[in-house]
Design a protein around this motif. Structure first.
Motif, mmCIF file in Angstrom:
data_model
loop_
_atom_site.group_PDB
_atom_site.id
_atom_site.type_symbol
_atom_site.label_atom_id
_atom_site.label_comp_id
_atom_site.label_asym_id
_atom_site.label_seq_id
_atom_site.Cartn_x
_atom_site.Cartn_y
_atom_site.Cartn_z
ATOM 1 N N SER A 64 4.185 9.545 -10.869
ATOM 2 C CA SER A 64 5.212 8.307 -9.793
ATOM 3 C C SER A 64 5.926 6.887 -10.174
ATOM 4 O O SER A 64 5.489 5.656 -10.248
ATOM 5 C CB SER A 64 3.913 7.446 -8.351
ATOM 6 O OG SER A 64 3.154 8.752 -8.659
ATOM 7 N N GLN A 101 0.980 -1.193 -0.347
ATOM 8 C CA GLN A 101 0.234 0.132 -0.272
ATOM 9 C C GLN A 101 1.015 0.735 0.012
ATOM 10 O O GLN A 101 2.333 1.028 0.302
ATOM 11 C CB GLN A 101 -0.911 -0.024 1.395
ATOM 12 C CG GLN A 101 0.170 0.396 1.977
ATOM 13 C CD GLN A 101 -1.157 0.257 3.638
ATOM 14 O OE1 GLN A 101 -1.534 -1.013 3.909
ATOM 15 N NE2 GLN A 101 -0.773 0.950 4.300
ATOM 16 N N ALA A 102 0.632 2.351 -1.128
ATOM 17 C CA ALA A 102 1.322 3.583 -0.522
ATOM 18 C C ALA A 102 0.592 4.699 0.590
ATOM 19 O O ALA A 102 -0.773 4.136 0.915
ATOM 20 C CB ALA A 102 0.410 4.143 -1.813
ATOM 21 N N ASN A 103 1.454 5.657 2.138
ATOM 22 C CA ASN A 103 1.508 5.611 2.595
ATOM 23 C C ASN A 103 1.259 7.492 2.394
ATOM 24 O O ASN A 103 2.490 7.252 1.763
ATOM 25 C CB ASN A 103 2.023 4.740 3.170
ATOM 26 C CG ASN A 103 1.146 4.180 4.560
ATOM 27 O OD1 ASN A 103 -0.266 3.643 4.074
ATOM 28 N ND2 ASN A 103 2.032 3.354 5.425
ATOM 29 N N TYR A 104 1.106 8.296 3.074
ATOM 30 C CA TYR A 104 1.472 9.684 2.906
ATOM 31 C C TYR A 104 1.920 10.130 3.865
ATOM 32 O O TYR A 104 0.865 9.711 5.079
ATOM 33 C CB TYR A 104 0.494 10.309 2.192
ATOM 34 C CG TYR A 104 -0.232 10.239 0.879
ATOM 35 C CD1 TYR A 104 0.255 10.970 -0.471
ATOM 36 C CD2 TYR A 104 -1.054 9.044 0.452
ATOM 37 C CE1 TYR A 104 -0.182 10.539 -1.984
ATOM 38 C CE2 TYR A 104 -1.400 8.564 -0.546
ATOM 39 C CZ TYR A 104 -1.054 9.378 -1.352
ATOM 40 O OH TYR A 104 -1.457 9.193 -2.689
ATOM 41 N N GLU A 124 7.500 11.515 -6.751
ATOM 42 C CA GLU A 124 6.489 11.962 -7.466
ATOM 43 C C GLU A 124 7.617 13.223 -8.444
ATOM 44 O O GLU A 124 7.472 14.422 -7.887
ATOM 45 C CB GLU A 124 5.139 12.850 -7.018
ATOM 46 C CG GLU A 124 4.545 10.743 -6.305
ATOM 47 C CD GLU A 124 3.506 11.801 -5.687
ATOM 48 O OE1 GLU A 124 3.374 12.779 -4.787
ATOM 49 O OE2 GLU A 124 2.209 11.243 -6.110
ATOM 50 N N ILE A 168 8.849 6.764 -2.507
ATOM 51 C CA ILE A 168 7.952 6.759 -4.150
ATOM 52 C C ILE A 168 8.357 8.441 -4.380
ATOM 53 O O ILE A 168 7.659 9.193 -3.468
ATOM 54 C CB ILE A 168 5.468 7.269 -3.667
ATOM 55 C CG1 ILE A 168 5.884 5.563 -3.613
ATOM 56 C CG2 ILE A 168 5.365 6.596 -5.056
ATOM 57 C CD1 ILE A 168 4.332 4.914 -3.479
ATOM 58 N N LYS A 201 5.400 10.507 -0.048
ATOM 59 C CA LYS A 201 4.702 9.544 -0.390
ATOM 60 C C LYS A 201 5.975 8.109 -0.190
ATOM 61 O O LYS A 201 7.048 8.111 -0.800
ATOM 62 C CB LYS A 201 4.080 9.652 -1.731
ATOM 63 C CG LYS A 201 2.926 8.160 -1.825
ATOM 64 C CD LYS A 201 1.977 8.345 -3.385
ATOM 65 C CE LYS A 201 1.400 7.506 -3.626
ATOM 66 N NZ LYS A 201 0.676 7.678 -5.119
ATOM 67 N N GLU A 202 5.138 7.042 0.378
ATOM 68 C CA GLU A 202 6.074 6.126 0.547
ATOM 69 C C GLU A 202 5.486 4.582 0.404
ATOM 70 O O GLU A 202 3.884 4.475 0.171
ATOM 71 C CB GLU A 202 7.037 6.050 2.041
ATOM 72 C CG GLU A 202 5.808 5.779 3.167
ATOM 73 C CD GLU A 202 6.030 5.210 4.474
ATOM 74 O OE1 GLU A 202 7.362 5.861 4.541
ATOM 75 O OE2 GLU A 202 5.261 5.679 5.102
ATOM 76 N N LEU A 203 6.364 3.700 -0.331
ATOM 77 C CA LEU A 203 5.273 2.551 -0.249
ATOM 78 C C LEU A 203 5.819 0.996 0.965
ATOM 79 O O LEU A 203 7.241 1.140 1.236
ATOM 80 C CB LEU A 203 5.906 1.568 -1.077
ATOM 81 C CG LEU A 203 4.964 0.353 -2.141
ATOM 82 C CD1 LEU A 203 3.829 0.767 -2.872
ATOM 83 C CD2 LEU A 203 6.464 -0.133 -3.322
ATOM 84 N N LYS A 242 0.667 -1.584 -9.825
ATOM 85 C CA LYS A 242 0.037 -1.837 -8.996
ATOM 86 C C LYS A 242 -0.396 -3.258 -8.309
ATOM 87 O O LYS A 242 -1.288 -3.788 -7.604
ATOM 88 C CB LYS A 242 -0.975 -1.193 -8.855
ATOM 89 C CG LYS A 242 -0.254 0.614 -8.363
ATOM 90 C CD LYS A 242 -1.626 1.375 -9.070
ATOM 91 C CE LYS A 242 -0.708 3.023 -8.399
ATOM 92 N NZ LYS A 242 -1.233 4.288 -8.396
#
Length: 367
Positions: free
Chosen positions: A315, A211-214, A264, A262, A224-226, A346
């Motif tokens: 991204s 999942q991606a986190n902000y 961007e 991640i 942003k990170e995975l 994804k």
């Protein structure tokens, strides 16, 4: 020559060694000598461990004098011929060459050519820094795993004890010599779970959740990170954490978490066949000659390797070898590689499993 045998009743391995070879075909080996050079020192003890009739057992051959050295070699190699795999701790650097050289000195035809070797030390040494170990000595690995031993001597300290035994034949000294060797042998069995860290980098990892986190960094800038939740084939016996290349890892037991940044931003995809392209300075992009030939000559120029690209804002995830294509770069000479986090990617759980292994192996080689 004296001979001792120990049955390790109720001893259970905490690592699936049968994945490497049938248990009853594996022989563990450790030797004790009065020096590092075979020509000027004596071999006085050979110890080994093996699996038989549901139990792990230890055999030891002990020379009561220098004259019994050939008997040790004969007894060990006669016993070892029934095994196919030889397991040891850095034996490639000392034990095996020493035994081979000693055999040659006596004109014995013994060798290890019929064995497949498994060196625990060589499997774990590349990951010393990742595991935050000061060194990869066997006792260091035992301490890392929380394994204690009764023996307090080093091999070097035992040299003088053996020399004292030769003149006194004191049973207490004999016991100390055998204890050190037997605990080295048993220690090898007990530290086998450390191979789970080797498996972490060399066997498949499953990305169970991605999942991606902000978040906002320390400067308040949105990032942003995975985040990948991982499952390992072999459980890690001690919790470890590491940070390198902007990535964070934490693992314990069968599960771990890997966090990768991640990016961007706008990156460039470089075409390989730049001679077939024109570069359009106004658009800051390359276009194939089949189309760009219609552009006025004053607005186009022959593309070079460094100008033959197209730009895309998206991204991206970092990669250090080409795992996923197409790959993007910030500039032509940049060593940093990226791949786009597309909707299709994804959904590709296998790719993320492979990507997790890729990132961990990159982190492992960091100083």
């Amino acid at each position: 020559m004296k001979y001792e045998e120990i049955i390790l009743n109720n001893f259970t391995l905490k690592y699936p060694l049968e994945r490497l070879a049938p248990l009853d075909r594996i022989l563990f080996l450790d030797i004790e000598t009065t020096g590092l050079t075979s020509a000027t020192s004596q071999l006085y003890l050979i110890g080994c461990a093996f699996y038989k009739e549901g139990n792990w057992q230890i055999k030891q051959w002990f020379a009561q004098s220098a004259e019994e050295e050939p008997e040790l070699l004969k007894a060990f190699f006669a016993f070892a011929k029934d095994f196919s795999y030889l397991m040891h701790y850095n034996g490639n650097a000392f034990d095996l060459p020493y035994l081979k050289q000693k055999s040659a000195q006596y004109g014995f035809p013994y060798s290890f050519g019929n064995f497949e070797g498994i060196d625990i030390y060589r499997r774990i040494a590349p990951y010393k820094n990742f595991l935050k170990l000061p060194n990869c000595k066997q006792k260091t690995i035992e301490y890392f795993l929380g394994i204690s031993r009764e023996d307090t001597y080093s091999g070097r300290e035992l040299i003088s004890i053996y020399k004292d035994y030769l003149s006194s034949h004191d049973y207490n000294l004999y016991h100390l010599l055998l204890l050190h060797n037997s605990e080295d042998i048993k220690g090898m069995l007990e530290i086998l779970p450390v191979l789970s860290y080797y498996d972490l980098f060399n066997n498949s990892i499953k990305a169970r959740k991605v999942q991606a986190n902000y978040y906002n960094d320390i400067h308040g800038i949105p990032r942003k990170e995975l985040l990948m939740k991982l499952v390992f084939a072999s459980p890690l016996p001690v919790m470890i954490s590491a940070m390198a290349k902007g990535c964070h890892f934490k693992g314990e037991g069968h599960e771990g978490t890997l966090i990768v940044p991640i990016y961007e931003e706008e990156l460039k995809y470089f075409y390989a066949n730049y001679k077939d392209y024109y570069y359009l300075p106004v658009e800051d992009a390359a276009m194939h000659k089949s189309i760009a030939s219609y552009v006025d000559k004053e607005y186009r120029e022959q593309a070079t390797a460094s100008t033959c690209y197209t730009r895309k804002f998206s991204s991206y995830l970092p990669q250090w070898d080409i795992l996923a294509e197409p790959f993007f770069k910030r500039e032509y000479k940049s060593n940093e590689l990226f791949f786009e986090l597309t909707d299709e990617i994804k959904k590709d759980r296998q790719l993320f499993s492979d990507y997790a292994s890729h990132v961990l192996n990159v982190m492992a080689v960091q100083p």
